[in-house]
Design an enzyme around this catalytic site. Structure first.
Site, PDB file in Angstrom:
ATOM      1  N   HIS A 153       0.840  -1.190  -0.122  1.00 28.64           N
ATOM      2  CA  HIS A 153      -0.230  -0.163   0.012  1.00 28.64           C
ATOM      3  C   HIS A 153       0.914   1.308  -0.078  1.00 28.64           C
ATOM      4  CE1 HIS A 153       0.782  -0.568   4.312  1.00 28.64           C
ATOM      5  NE2 HIS A 153       0.383   0.662   4.542  1.00 28.64           N
ATOM      6  N   HIS A 203       1.579   4.063   1.809  1.00 31.92           N
ATOM      7  CA  HIS A 203       1.879   4.792   2.969  1.00 31.92           C
ATOM      8  C   HIS A 203       3.502   4.960   3.113  1.00 31.92           C
ATOM      9  CE1 HIS A 203      -1.911   4.206   5.654  1.00 31.92           C
ATOM     10  NE2 HIS A 203      -1.902   5.315   4.933  1.00 31.92           N
ATOM     11  N   HIS A 242      -7.490  -0.650   5.677  1.00 30.95           N
ATOM     12  CA  HIS A 242      -6.415   0.072   5.980  1.00 30.95           C
ATOM     13  C   HIS A 242      -6.286   1.413   5.137  1.00 30.95           C
ATOM     14  CE1 HIS A 242      -2.893   1.438   8.125  1.00 30.95           C
ATOM     15  NE2 HIS A 242      -2.119   1.260   7.033  1.00 30.95           N
ATOM     16  N   ASP A 276      -0.050  -3.933   6.493  1.00 36.88           N
ATOM     17  CA  ASP A 276      -0.624  -3.316   7.515  1.00 36.88           C
ATOM     18  C   ASP A 276      -2.195  -3.629   7.597  1.00 36.88           C
ATOM     19  OD1 ASP A 276       1.473  -1.957   8.045  1.00 36.88           O
ATOM     20  OD2 ASP A 276       0.830   0.005   7.653  1.00 36.88           O
ATOM     21  N   HIS A 291       4.724  -4.726  10.762  1.00 40.15           N
ATOM     22  CA  HIS A 291       4.964  -4.049  12.100  1.00 40.15           C
ATOM     23  C   HIS A 291       5.051  -5.005  13.226  1.00 40.15           C
ATOM     24  CE1 HIS A 291       4.423   0.284  10.536  1.00 40.15           C
ATOM     25  NE2 HIS A 291       3.722  -0.343   9.862  1.00 40.15           N
TER      26      HIS A 291
HETATM   27 FE    FE Z   1       2.789   0.790   8.036  1.00 41.20          FE
HETATM   28 ZN    ZN Z   2       0.140   1.599   6.419  1.00 38.65          ZN
END
Ligand code: FE
Ligand code: ZN
Length: 254
Positions: free
Chosen positions: A55, A57, A113, A132, A170
């Protein structure tokens, strides 16, 4: 069989190298920063052919352009979000196949997300790169999507085999565990996992990857069918998307 290297970067991100020993091809999943990725490649004598983004981000695409300039690689990312993936070459979506050396991954659209989030599942190596969307004991915040969308997206991932290794982006597991035990206080598997996670973090060990089977048994975001959870959030017998939405809302306020 693919070799997978986990690289911890920034505060709590995981970047992954995927290497096919047969062909020598190597991909990096969600390179937040370049320098630790280059160091990990050079330590192994590997060169980089692909970036796979989940994605848009910044902590997932931050090194796209720098690594592309250095290695002349191809960047694969979500078709639904092609305008927000720096340097994208190959846009993919639900059901598409992505090759790394002699092994293919199936792509899943998993909005929630972000609207264009995708996941990569290497079936033969039983490896899921879910960015995520799904975390160990958690799921991503709903920045762009709705709870219904996210519940459907998680449902797609839940249909993969229990042995699937969940390579999320993460190390949020301990904080997620602290929340999870508040919504499902009688889940013995969860309580035991909480102890394991505490011990692993005290020793500085990663809690990622986990497996889909472990997540299905302990992750509250995959368990709106649990009567323990339904009772805790005051929604006994409610539709599963509604229970999921309430668990997600409580996590946001936790
Ligand atoms: Fe992230
Ligand atoms: Zn993210």
């Amino acid at each position: 069989m693919l070799e997978i290297v986990q690289i911890p970067v920034l505060q709590d991100n995981y970047v992954y190298l995927i290497h096919c020993a047969e062909t020598g091809d190597t991909a990096v999943v969600d390179p937040a920063v370049a320098e630790p990725v280059v160091a990990a490649l050079e330590a192994r004598g590997w060169t980089l052919n692909h970036i796979f983004n989940t994605h848009h981000h910044f902590d997932h695409v931050g090194a796209n352009r720098e690594l592309k300039a250095k290695y002349g690689l191809k960047i694969t990312g979500p078709a639904a979000d092609r305008d927000r993936i720096p340097g994208i070459d190959i846009a993919v979506g639900d059901g598409d196949q992505v090759w790394l050396g002699d092994e293919a991954a199936t792509v899943y659209d998993v909005p929630g997300h972000t609207t264009g989030h995708i996941a990569y599942h290497f079936g033969a190596s039983q490896a899921l790169f879910c960015g995520d969307t799904l975390f160990a004991l958690g799921c991503g915040r709903l920045f762009e999507g709705t709870p219904d969308q996210m519940w459907q997206s998680l449902g797609k991932l839940m249909r993969l085999p229990d042995e699937t290794q969940v390579y999320c982006a993460h190390e949020y597991t301990l904080a997620n565990a602290r929340f999870a035990v508040t919504v499902e206080p009688h889940n013995k598997a969860l309580l035991a996992r909480m102890d394991d996670i505490r011990a692993m973090r005290e020793h500085g060990e990663p809690t990622v990857p986990s497996t889909l089977g472990i997540e299905k048994a302990t992750n509250p975001f995959l368990r709106p069918m649990s009567e323990d959870i339904q009772e805790t959030v005051g929604l006994l017998g409610a539709p599963l998307p509604a229970v999921f939405a309430e668990v997600r809302r409580r996590k946001d306020d936790f």
